[in-house]
Write a protein that holds these residues in place. Sequence first.
Motif, short mmCIF file in Angstrom:
data_model
loop_
_atom_site.label_atom_id
_atom_site.label_comp_id
_atom_site.label_asym_id
_atom_site.label_seq_id
_atom_site.Cartn_x
_atom_site.Cartn_y
_atom_site.Cartn_z
N HIS A 80 -6.43 -6.25 0.83
CA HIS A 80 -5.23 -5.25 1.45
C HIS A 80 -3.94 -5.81 0.74
CE1 HIS A 80 -3.22 -2.90 4.77
NE2 HIS A 80 -2.31 -3.65 4.54
N GLU A 81 -3.82 -7.12 1.18
CA GLU A 81 -2.26 -7.56 0.80
C GLU A 81 -2.24 -7.59 -0.57
OE1 GLU A 81 -0.26 -7.99 3.13
OE2 GLU A 81 -1.60 -7.86 4.90
N HIS A 113 -0.42 -4.61 -1.70
CA HIS A 113 0.88 -4.30 -1.67
C HIS A 113 1.33 -4.98 -2.86
CE1 HIS A 113 1.29 -3.01 2.62
NE2 HIS A 113 0.55 -3.97 3.10
N GLU A 167 1.53 1.74 4.14
CA GLU A 167 0.33 0.95 4.43
C GLU A 167 -0.87 1.56 3.61
OE1 GLU A 167 -0.56 -1.92 5.80
OE2 GLU A 167 1.92 -2.16 6.01
N SER A 200 -2.06 -0.12 0.11
CA SER A 200 -2.85 -1.45 0.22
C SER A 200 -4.33 -0.99 1.27
CB SER A 200 -1.91 -2.38 1.29
OG SER A 200 -1.47 -1.53 2.45
ZN LIG Z 1 -0.35 -4.07 5.05
#
Ligand SMILES: [Zn+2]
Length: 683
Positions: free
Chosen positions: A472-473, A476, A499, A502
Amino acid sequence: MRQPENVLLQEWTGPYGGVPTFDKMDLSLLKPAFEEAMADNLEEIDKIANNPDDPTFENTIAEMERAGAMLDRLYTYYGIWSSNRSSPEFREIQKELAPVLSAHSSKIIQNEKLFQRVKAVWQASQENPLEPAEQRTVQLTYESFAMQGADLDEASKKRYAEINQELSKLYTSFSNNILADEEGYVVFFSPEQTGGLPASYINSSAKAAADRGKEGMHAVTNTRSSMDPFLKYSDERALREQVWKNYYSRGDNGDEHDNNQNIIDILKLRRERVAILGYDNYAEWRLQNRMAKTPENAMAMMEAVWPAAIARVSEEVAEMQKIADKDGISIEPWDYRYYAEKVRKAKYDLNSDEVKQYLQLDKLTEAMFFVAGELFNFKFTPVPAGSVPVFHEDVQVFEVADKDSGKFIGLWYLDAYARKGKRSGAWATMYRSYSTFDGEKTVLASNNSNFVKPAPGDPLLVSWDDATTFFHEFGHALHFYSSNVKYPTLGGGVRDYTEFQSQLLERWLSTDEVINNYLVHYESGEPMPDELIAKIKAASTFNQGFATTEYLASALMDMYYHLADPADLDPDQFEKETLAELKMPKELVMRHRSPHFGHVFSGEGYATAYYGYMWADVLTADAAEAFREAPDGFYDKAMAEKLVQYLFAPRNSIDPAEAYRLFRGRDANIEALMRDRGFPVGE
Ligand SMILES: [Zn+2]
């Protein structure tokens, strides 16, 4: 150009388009650096505001994009020392600086001459549109000023500022009341009442009791992390009821910490403030520059999912009731987690230790690089040791380049391990963002997590959740590196949209290519077995009735509160009546009941924005299906190209709704999300 003496303010020099000199950081430099950088920034702003020439895009907006570069560089150091390297000494400095820094940005927003020039450029652009990048930059700049009251007459401005002052006091009071009720209620229990609780909980609850002077007892404190596992595991029903009641009554006890009056006051002031700006209600004002654009759009999404969520709750309750019948119990809210856990154990028991043996952090990092190569054509290579200064010896730095041309794109700083002074959780941040209007700036971005550092030579094994968060990160970070925007303002994030990118990247963790090559057993090297993958996937739809309903009830209430007329509103009654109309199942409550809904009433960050989590989920599920249906699935080249071109590279340079339509050929619909959560999809 003359370099400032304070090293934290100096231009970044050296390799890779210049890098921060983390090795020269010294806390004593911070305060003087901020004083100098703020003064320098105000000077830049004054120069723009007092320019004798007629306002143009170049002499006003472009100059504003240029201004504050020194302050931005300083914020990089400040951000890292607040998140990754905090200390009592730093927190003292932070306490002193926080009000000064917020006053500084207000000063710029309230600069009347500056705003008049922005407005003039904006008005001209309404008649004679500029090039798209310039046009959108003007639009976003003008909106952010206007939304904060820059266009009001003197009397209204004064009232506007008063309202903000009153609100900030109410926000503090609201969160202090929650805190008081979290600290003020503790349920003690005896060693004979620990039945069902895991050993780790028994230990920590004994310590919690001892800390409160009750040696030999156990304690449940009134916080989510203490309440949640207790309700899930404890066999003591009467205690569960007490714990549940304490937790869901926070801010609602009719005493000096009661938040109901605060809610009324906050809603009234918010409504008055947006009325000054010409809006009917707070939600309409807040959502205008979000992807959803209107409260109606956000509500329509939530209302479409709601019936399936509450229908699933009745199925879950029916299944749990069969077990509860044996205990002669009819399921109440304090029984839900307990019997859900019994159903989960019977149906999807996943051994998390077994899963972990296939998830090594180094391999996951390689897997992410592989995915970045396939989708984004990026190549990650460690930089030569010592060539880039870092803020801690554990930080690893990688060069990001185009796989074919070798063109340098940016640096990736990975700070993987937990340490004292580092905040918990995982996050991504950017030290330098991409822009081209003043010469091409390359990206410096970082990922941060809190894994326990292994002994040298040992593999670092992580849970499935942690592996998902790691991806997820990284999503980003990829969103930062892909940027192709001309102006920094266009690189900004949109709350209900950022969001999505990500979350989408998380989906590559469970692709065959990743599983077979990277999710391999740390000893045998065998890929994760199919049955284990199937179990993980099946478990992901478990208890979705509960999770979706408790979340949606809060998200819907957030919106209803800000659409309603607050004049004669009684929060307790309003909550009860609205939920009754929604047919809220009686076996559970809102995830955050109104008197302790800090997201919404302790500040404005998530006010009429709590829906955003599901909004991004809808996009994620829908976009993932586009890949699943493509000829080459998640590694389809044509899809990857569209992904980068429309969903990642533009950031906020095109309207997110339009960008999504370009990617998908239509708006996102909720069906994919329904399938993800195991809900039936209507015809
Ligand atoms: Zn996030």
